[in-house]
Every structure is written in C-alpha cells, then in structure tokens.
Design an enzyme around this catalytic site. Structure first.
Site, short mmCIF file in Angstrom:
data_model
loop_
_atom_site.label_atom_id
_atom_site.label_comp_id
_atom_site.label_asym_id
_atom_site.label_seq_id
_atom_site.Cartn_x
_atom_site.Cartn_y
_atom_site.Cartn_z
N PHE A 41 -1.67 -8.21 4.48
CA PHE A 41 -0.27 -7.76 4.52
C PHE A 41 -0.06 -6.44 3.78
O PHE A 41 0.99 -6.23 3.16
CB PHE A 41 0.67 -8.85 3.96
CG PHE A 41 0.19 -10.25 4.20
CD1 PHE A 41 -0.09 -10.67 5.50
CD2 PHE A 41 -0.05 -11.13 3.16
CE1 PHE A 41 -0.57 -11.94 5.75
CE2 PHE A 41 -0.54 -12.40 3.39
CZ PHE A 41 -0.80 -12.82 4.69
N CYS A 42 -1.06 -5.58 3.83
CA CYS A 42 -0.96 -4.26 3.16
C CYS A 42 -0.71 -4.41 1.67
O CYS A 42 -0.13 -3.52 1.04
CB CYS A 42 0.16 -3.40 3.76
SG CYS A 42 -0.11 -2.95 5.45
N ASN A 43 -1.11 -5.54 1.09
CA ASN A 43 -0.92 -5.73 -0.35
C ASN A 43 -2.26 -6.18 -0.94
O ASN A 43 -2.44 -7.36 -1.28
CB ASN A 43 0.17 -6.79 -0.59
CG ASN A 43 0.56 -6.91 -2.06
OD1 ASN A 43 -0.27 -6.65 -2.94
ND2 ASN A 43 1.79 -7.29 -2.32
N ASN B 246 0.81 -1.23 0.00
CA ASN B 246 0.00 0.00 0.00
C ASN B 246 0.84 1.27 0.00
O ASN B 246 0.39 2.32 -0.47
CB ASN B 246 -0.94 0.01 1.21
CG ASN B 246 -2.28 -0.63 0.86
OD1 ASN B 246 -2.64 -0.70 -0.32
ND2 ASN B 246 -3.00 -1.11 1.87
#
Ligand SMILES: Cc1ncc(COP(=O)(O)O)c(C=O)c1O
Length: 474
Positions: free
Chosen positions: A401-403, A143
């Site tokens: 996982f911020c993805n 992100n």
C-alpha cells in the site's frame, strides 16, 4: 444480488445490531446508499477499498454536470466574463474547503493540487532545507511523504525516522519526545506524519502537532487517509501543512487535492521554479520575476477549473450525511469485523487471521491490514486472496500500500535482510524480485477498508469469504 437474505446473514445482522446499538443512528446512510449508490448493489459489488479511493454518489455527477452545462467557464487567468465566472467559482470552492475544515481564512490558505502526493511534493521541494536542518518522519508514512527525504538530502539536511512498535504499530512517545527535543535551534525542522495510517489504520495523535511546534518544528500532516471518515477541525488543531486528495473523501472528482497551509508557513517556502499563474510578472530580458503571494504562487499553470467545482458538491454531500455519522458507522462495522476475524480458527486451533495493528477500535480507523494463514501455519499468498476475493466481486487491496515502513515492521523484516535484497538486486529490481528475495517472510498484506456507504452486508461478505478458507480437523 444479496436481496434474498439467508438466515445466517439475518442472524449475524441481528447480533451485530444488538452489540452495536449506536449503528441504528447511522440508518440514514442506508437511504443514501439506496438512493445515490444503487449501482453498488445492482452490480453486486462488495467494495472494501475506501482507503484506495472513496466512491461517488450519482447526485454528485449530476450536479456537477448541471453546473458545467449551466455556465460558460473560461480560463481563469484573465478578466473577461467567462474568466471571471471561473475565478468566482474556484474562489468559492477555496472558501468552502476552509469552512469544511473550520479553518480561519486569516490563518490558512488552500492550494488546489492534483492530489495529496502533489501537495506533499510542493512542501518538499519548497521547504528551505539547508545543511544541519532536519526532516523527521514516522516509519508509518506513505511513499509520497517518504519521498520528501530526497529533497532534504539533496540540500544537505538530515532525515530521521521514528520506528513503529509492534503489535499496535504506534510510536513510542518517549522516542518521539527525544527526537523532537533535537530540533536544530534557528534551523528548519520539518516533522511529517499521517493522521491515520493507510496501512494499519492507526490514528497517530493530533496532540503531536502543538507538541512539535512548541519545540521548533513545522508540522506536515498527511490527512489523506484520515479525513474521509474523521473530522479534522483546523480551528482546534493547527498543523502548518495538511495534504489530502478529494477523491478519497467522496470519490469524485479525481485529479484534485489540496495543500491547506498556514499562511505564515506558506510564506517561508521557496518554489524552485516559476510558471504561468505563479507570478505577478516576469521578464525575459531583465531576467527577473515576482512571485504571486499566497496560494496562487503554488498553483502551476491553469487550475483544474472545471473539476474544482465538483469539490464543493462533494463537500456538501459529506456535510449533509455528517462526517461524525460516517465515523460512527465505520467504527461499529470495523469493530465487528475485527472481532469476527480474530475468532476464526482452523479445526486444529490455528488462527486464520493475523491482524497488523490494534485489535480494537481504540485510536484507529476502519482500515484493517492482515494476512491469512492455512491450517499448517503457512501464509496464503495475498495475491491469491485478491484473486479469489475478486471472483466473489469483493474489492480489497493487497501488497504494501505504498507504505513500506509500516509494512516492514508489521511483517518483521529487518534492515539487514532488506539491505541484502537491495544489494543482490539491480537498478531494475521489481516488487516481485523483492518478494522472492525475502521469502519465506510474507512480503505484503491484505487490506480491507471501510468508508462512506459501507454497510453490514459488506463486512459480512468478507467474514464469509474468510470463513470459507477454514480447514477442518486434519
Ligand atoms: C495516507 C496517504 N497519504 C498519501 C496518499 C497519496 O494520495 P494520492 O495517491 O491521492 O496522491 C495516500 C494514498 O493512498 C494515502 O493513503
């Protein structure tokens, strides 16, 4: 304590050693673990979240403390003796970072940042986006890279995304080629991708760097998940910008990262403001300022001059162990773990594990994303996995996982489904709201990642944990 080794462990370890003879060449890391990371085994931890954070050696903390206790460091923005001492050590660390990555100091500059996200933001906020310019991103991005799209949109530029293709979760090269061919001639084109996915562990080709540059793109390489276990040779690869966090490489210090930038590319960026430290001079009455050239123009305020010296200590640790040795070790361990996990089946034949991304160690790192399923084929909630693994002192990561891009493709979520959920939510929508909305899809995954001092006992512990979820014949 896992010192009283049970027969199944010893048997599995012997089979692993026979299947991976190259692992023996990494035995010096066992000594490092015993000497410098003894707390891991003494406290009974199974650490499987190296992509979240690396771990620090005890000697790093001691050497850093000795350095601080043996000097008097003052604010580096001056010329008094304590200031000179700080400047000297910060500049030495800067050179040390360039040397570690084999970057030519005539070509590259090191900007010390708070972390990789801060390095990425510096590029995003300073890149000269204008109407018609383009930002090209892989779906597979953290992100902190995705967020750059807000800068380019605010200035009338376009954001283009390259989808990932399941099951390997790589980019279709022909789609990449078409996108790269669309560079705006004479405009500003920025292509940002991760050298290694923090979701699937996929390693995207470094060959893309020159390919994109020859077609008119500046390349921003997010190396945060790559550099802890892979050598990044900036004498061979020449991305315009590289972002990383040092704690992911060697655990300590936190709060220091770097933007390693080609000097020519750095000179094309325009900071949206100025601050103490980033200017040669400024005047209130004349309403003028002159920015500092090079890296200094990007380091707002006082650099973290007491922690930056710990970076040098960490780099020395990695150099003494050898990044290639760490790489070989985690490759062997992750290869074993992938095979073992994919072989786990319930009594009725249904698989326990669904791995997202490559099912071999080819062109991937030691970060494994997966979900676990019960014998009826129902996903086991990843949060309950995190809880029950935690009860066994296993530290792993769950969620997206911020993805989100890699996660959406891996989990088979479509754009209309996600848009529907955003439309149904409000401005306070949370991850749990999204989870409830996209049910019955899995709304997240489990991530196991290896690093600096991972050993066979770590991967065995996770295999045993997973095996414990198997159900016999109904
Ligand atoms: C690939 C990647 N990029 C960027 C980041 C952001 O790093 P930080 O949180 O240290 O800024 C991470 C963190 O997990 C990452 O894995």
């Amino acid at each position: 304590m896992r010192s009283a080794r049970a027969a199944p462990f010893l048997e599995a370890q012997a089979a692993f050693a026979a299947a991976h003879p190259e692992y023996e060449g990494t035995a010096s890391i066992d000594e490092v673990r015993a000497r410098d990371f003894g707390r891991l085994d003494a406290l009974g931890h199974v650490y499987l979240d190296y992509t979240g954070s690396g771990l620090y050696a005890e000697s790093q903390v001691r050497r850093h403390a000795e350095l601080l206790l043996g000097h008097v460091f003052g604010n580096p923005h001056s010329t008094n003796p304590t200031s000179i001492e700080s400047t000297r050590i910060v500049e030495r660390c800067r050179r040390g970072v360039l040397e570690f990555f084999d970057a030519d100091e005539d070509e590259y500059a090191v900007v010390f940042t708070a972390n990789a996200s801060h390095a990425l933001k510096l590029v995003g906020e300073s890149y000269p986006f204008a109407p018609g310019d383009q930002l090209l991103l892989t779906f597979d991005n953290h992100n902190s890279v995705n967020g750059i799209r807000e800068f380019d949109r605010a200035r009338g530029a376009r954001t283009l995304y390259l989808p990932m293709v399941p099951p390997e979760l790589r980019v279709d090269e022909s789609v990449l080629d078409r996108a790269l061919d669309g560079a705006l001639a004479g405009g500003h084109n920025l292509f940002a991708y991760p050298a290694q996915s923090n979701f699937s562990g996929v390693q995207h080709p470094l060959e893309w760097i020159a390919k994109a540059q020859t077609r008119g793109w500046d390349v921003l390489l997010d190396a945060a998940a790559f550099v802890p276990t892979n050598r990044l040779d900036l004498g061979r690869w020449h991305p315009d910008f590289v972002a990383l966090s040092f704690y992911k490489m060697f655990g300590y210090p936190t709060g220091v990262g770097a933007l390693i930038a080609r000097k020519a590319a750095l000179a094309r960026l325009h900071r949206p403001w100025f601050a103490g430290g980033t200017i040669n001079i400024a005047s209130v009455q004349a309403d003028r300022f002159v920015p500092s050239p090079g890296a200094a123009g990007f380091e707002d305020g006082t650099p973290d001059f007491t922690n930056i010296p710990a970076v040098e200590v960490g780099l020395e640790l990695l150099r003494s162990i050898g990044v290639q040795r760490i790489h070989d070790r985690v490759e062997a361990l992750s290869g074993w773990l992938i095979e073992e996990l994919l072989a786990l089946h319930h009594g009725n034949g249904r698989p326990l594990v669904r791995l997202y991304g490559p099912g071999t160690t080819e062109r991937r790192g030691a970060t494994l994303a997966m979900n676990l399923y019960d014998a009826s084929g129902q996903v086991i909630d990843h949060r309950s996995v995190e809880r029950s693994a935690g009860e066994r002192m296993i530290s792993l990561r769950t969620g997206c996982f911020c993805n989100p891009g890699a996660g959406e493709v891996a989990l088979g979520l479509t754009r209309p489904e996600i848009e529907h959920c955003f439309a149904a939510g409000d401005s306070r929508m949370t991850y749990d709201d999204l989870r409830r909305c996209i049910d019955p899809h899995e709304a997240g995954a489990i991530r196991v990642s290896l690093g600096l001092v991972s050993n066979f006992a770590d991967v065995f512990a996770f295999r045993e944990y997973a095996r414990g979820l198997l159900e016999d014949d109904p």
